[in-house]
Design an enzyme around this catalytic site. Structure first.
Site, PDB file in Angstrom:
ATOM      1  N   GLY A  56      21.066 -19.146  11.269  1.00 62.85           N
ATOM      2  CA  GLY A  56      20.642 -18.126  12.269  1.00 62.85           C
ATOM      3  C   GLY A  56      21.248 -16.843  11.640  1.00 62.85           C
ATOM      4  O   GLY A  56      21.188 -16.617  10.620  1.00 62.85           O
ATOM      5  N   GLU A  57      21.636 -16.028  12.649  1.00 63.05           N
ATOM      6  CA  GLU A  57      22.451 -15.033  12.328  1.00 63.05           C
ATOM      7  C   GLU A  57      23.784 -15.040  13.039  1.00 63.05           C
ATOM      8  O   GLU A  57      23.741 -15.040  14.587  1.00 63.05           O
ATOM      9  CB  GLU A  57      21.373 -13.810  12.941  1.00 63.05           C
ATOM     10  CG  GLU A  57      21.562 -12.388  12.079  1.00 63.05           C
ATOM     11  CD  GLU A  57      22.847 -11.744  12.314  1.00 63.05           C
ATOM     12  OE1 GLU A  57      23.350 -11.352  11.171  1.00 63.05           O
ATOM     13  OE2 GLU A  57      23.289 -11.679  13.292  1.00 63.05           O
ATOM     14  N   SER A  58      24.786 -14.810  12.398  1.00 61.50           N
ATOM     15  CA  SER A  58      26.062 -15.072  12.821  1.00 61.50           C
ATOM     16  C   SER A  58      26.679 -14.253  13.895  1.00 61.50           C
ATOM     17  O   SER A  58      27.349 -14.558  14.758  1.00 61.50           O
ATOM     18  CB  SER A  58      27.033 -15.527  11.846  1.00 61.50           C
ATOM     19  OG  SER A  58      27.105 -14.355  10.927  1.00 61.50           O
ATOM     20  N   CYS A  88      24.852 -23.077   7.385  1.00 58.02           N
ATOM     21  CA  CYS A  88      24.564 -21.786   6.965  1.00 58.02           C
ATOM     22  C   CYS A  88      25.466 -20.841   7.878  1.00 58.02           C
ATOM     23  O   CYS A  88      26.682 -20.747   8.146  1.00 58.02           O
ATOM     24  CB  CYS A  88      23.028 -21.483   6.716  1.00 58.02           C
ATOM     25  SG  CYS A  88      22.882 -19.859   5.963  1.00 58.02           S
ATOM     26  N   ARG A 115      29.320 -13.715   3.531  1.00 54.42           N
ATOM     27  CA  ARG A 115      27.932 -13.657   4.220  1.00 54.42           C
ATOM     28  C   ARG A 115      27.084 -13.190   2.974  1.00 54.42           C
ATOM     29  O   ARG A 115      27.368 -12.457   2.069  1.00 54.42           O
ATOM     30  CB  ARG A 115      27.846 -12.829   5.176  1.00 54.42           C
ATOM     31  CG  ARG A 115      28.613 -13.606   6.498  1.00 54.42           C
ATOM     32  CD  ARG A 115      28.190 -12.536   7.484  1.00 54.42           C
ATOM     33  NE  ARG A 115      27.042 -12.611   8.150  1.00 54.42           N
ATOM     34  CZ  ARG A 115      26.509 -11.547   9.143  1.00 54.42           C
ATOM     35  NH1 ARG A 115      27.563 -11.078   9.832  1.00 54.42           N
ATOM     36  NH2 ARG A 115      25.350 -11.524   9.474  1.00 54.42           N
ATOM     37  N   ILE A 144      18.939 -20.186   2.249  1.00 57.21           N
ATOM     38  CA  ILE A 144      18.383 -18.937   2.796  1.00 57.21           C
ATOM     39  C   ILE A 144      19.314 -17.967   3.195  1.00 57.21           C
ATOM     40  O   ILE A 144      20.019 -18.250   4.035  1.00 57.21           O
ATOM     41  CB  ILE A 144      17.588 -19.470   3.944  1.00 57.21           C
ATOM     42  CG1 ILE A 144      16.623 -20.477   3.531  1.00 57.21           C
ATOM     43  CG2 ILE A 144      16.846 -17.939   4.510  1.00 57.21           C
ATOM     44  CD1 ILE A 144      15.975 -21.235   4.877  1.00 57.21           C
ATOM     45  N   ARG A 145      19.563 -16.893   2.410  1.00 60.62           N
ATOM     46  CA  ARG A 145      20.705 -15.771   2.722  1.00 60.62           C
ATOM     47  C   ARG A 145      21.799 -16.650   2.835  1.00 60.62           C
ATOM     48  O   ARG A 145      22.676 -16.332   3.954  1.00 60.62           O
ATOM     49  CB  ARG A 145      20.068 -14.884   3.866  1.00 60.62           C
ATOM     50  CG  ARG A 145      18.887 -14.080   3.464  1.00 60.62           C
ATOM     51  CD  ARG A 145      18.410 -13.271   4.700  1.00 60.62           C
ATOM     52  NE  ARG A 145      19.348 -12.182   5.174  1.00 60.62           N
ATOM     53  CZ  ARG A 145      19.795 -11.295   4.552  1.00 60.62           C
ATOM     54  NH1 ARG A 145      19.202 -10.979   3.374  1.00 60.62           N
ATOM     55  NH2 ARG A 145      20.758 -10.487   5.083  1.00 60.62           N
ATOM     56  N   HIS A 180      20.532 -25.619   4.073  1.00 58.22           N
ATOM     57  CA  HIS A 180      19.967 -26.111   5.364  1.00 58.22           C
ATOM     58  C   HIS A 180      19.207 -27.353   5.193  1.00 58.22           C
ATOM     59  O   HIS A 180      18.186 -27.522   4.835  1.00 58.22           O
ATOM     60  CB  HIS A 180      18.847 -25.231   5.588  1.00 58.22           C
ATOM     61  CG  HIS A 180      19.040 -23.753   6.130  1.00 58.22           C
ATOM     62  ND1 HIS A 180      19.175 -23.418   7.453  1.00 58.22           N
ATOM     63  CD2 HIS A 180      19.534 -22.818   5.389  1.00 58.22           C
ATOM     64  CE1 HIS A 180      19.564 -22.228   7.421  1.00 58.22           C
ATOM     65  NE2 HIS A 180      19.712 -21.776   6.214  1.00 58.22           N
ATOM     66  N   GLU A 182      18.251 -29.653   7.225  1.00 52.96           N
ATOM     67  CA  GLU A 182      17.129 -29.600   8.235  1.00 52.96           C
ATOM     68  C   GLU A 182      15.740 -29.625   7.567  1.00 52.96           C
ATOM     69  O   GLU A 182      14.786 -29.683   8.315  1.00 52.96           O
ATOM     70  CB  GLU A 182      17.673 -29.035   9.672  1.00 52.96           C
ATOM     71  CG  GLU A 182      17.393 -27.493   9.596  1.00 52.96           C
ATOM     72  CD  GLU A 182      18.528 -27.034   8.966  1.00 52.96           C
ATOM     73  OE1 GLU A 182      19.620 -27.629   8.435  1.00 52.96           O
ATOM     74  OE2 GLU A 182      18.454 -25.431   8.996  1.00 52.96           O
TER      75      GLU A 182
HETATM   76  N1  GLN Z   1      22.677 -14.645   6.550  1.00 52.35           N
HETATM   77  C1  GLN Z   1      23.090 -15.251   7.841  1.00 52.35           C
HETATM   78  C2  GLN Z   1      24.456 -14.666   8.543  1.00 52.35           C
HETATM   79  O1  GLN Z   1      25.086 -14.336   7.762  1.00 52.35           O
HETATM   80  C3  GLN Z   1      23.014 -16.682   7.585  1.00 52.35           C
HETATM   81  C4  GLN Z   1      21.523 -17.140   7.320  1.00 52.35           C
HETATM   82  C5  GLN Z   1      21.422 -18.358   7.815  1.00 52.35           C
HETATM   83  O2  GLN Z   1      21.839 -19.109   8.815  1.00 52.35           O
HETATM   84  N2  GLN Z   1      20.325 -18.899   7.244  1.00 52.35           N
HETATM   85  O3  GLN Z   1      24.658 -14.850   9.526  1.00 52.35           O
END
Ligand code: GLN
Length: 212
Positions: A56-58, A88, A115, A144-145, A180, A182
């Site tokens: 997600g987005e930390s 992630c 990150r 993913i990112r 990921h 999942e």
């Molecule tokens: N880029 C997100 C972060 O730094 C992490 C990306 C992800 O969980 N797929 O929070």
């Protein structure tokens, strides 16, 4: 196949459900044989034997953890031995620190993470990743990112690396993956985590659900 502990039935795995890819993790944990629930509050946390913090987005999730007063109870359970797996964003949330950023974390594993480390061209890549602990066949790892692990303490086991950087680590009851699992059909990382959960439950550590 159901993951069972000899004591009292199936292990219950929770997925922190404040933000991120919760549904996919719950489905993957169920495919791997566990009972899986979304963890939205302290009462849900009290029910689980192990917890996944999904992607997600930390920055957002750290804020939500504070708002819902979930950070401290999670830290208490994990310090008491409850297994936790961060994927992630989840790995960023449990890291000791985030390099070049003043970002708060739960500090549950002695790693420093960077990150979005693999750069834009690799924002979404599927890589055949060798993970010896899971057997000979490489794991189809979806990045993913994704963050990478820039520093790991002496007690941290490096389970996989990509481009010379750690992307899967374990320190005792805490597991972290940059990618990921999942989102892959391959259930081996979920099965690996569920073994950690079953073992902890057998050993009666961290499963005093009242600790939280
Ligand atoms: N880029 C997100 C972060 O730094 C992490 C990306 C992800 O969980 N797929 O929070």
């Amino acid at each position: 196949m159901a993951i069972k502990s000899s004591k009292d039935g199936r292990v219950v795995a929770g997925v922190l459900a404040l933000q991120g890819d919760v549904v996919e993790h719950i489905a993957a944990l169920r495919r791997a044989g566990a009972e899986a629930i979304a963890v939205k509050n302290r009462a849900d946390l009290d029910r689980v034997d192990g917890l996944v913090i999904p992607g997600g987005e930390s920055t957002t999730v750290m804020k939500l953890l504070a708002r819902f007063e979930m950070g401290e109870p999670i830290v208490r359970r994990v310090r008491a031995g409850m297994p936790l797996w961060g994927t992630c964003m989840g790995m960023i949330v449990v890291a000791h620190d985030v390099v070049e950023m003043q970002q708060p974390t739960l500090d549950l594993i002695d790693i420093s993470v960077r990150r979005n480390a693999f750069g834009r061209q690799n924002d979404s890549a599927e890589v055949d990743l060798p993970i010896p602990a899971l057997g000979e066949a490489p794991f189809p790892a979806i990045f993913i990112r994704a963050p990478w692990i820039e520093r790991a303490g002496a007690d941290v086991q490096l389970l996989a690396e990509r481009n010379g950087h750690g992307v899967m680590v374990r320190q005792g009851n805490v597991l972290g993956t940059s990618f990921h699992p999942e989102l892959s059909a391959d259930a081996r990382v979920h099965a690996y985590f569920l073994e950690m959960v079953a073992e902890a439950r057998e050993a009666h550590v961290g499963n005093d659900r009242n600790v939280a």
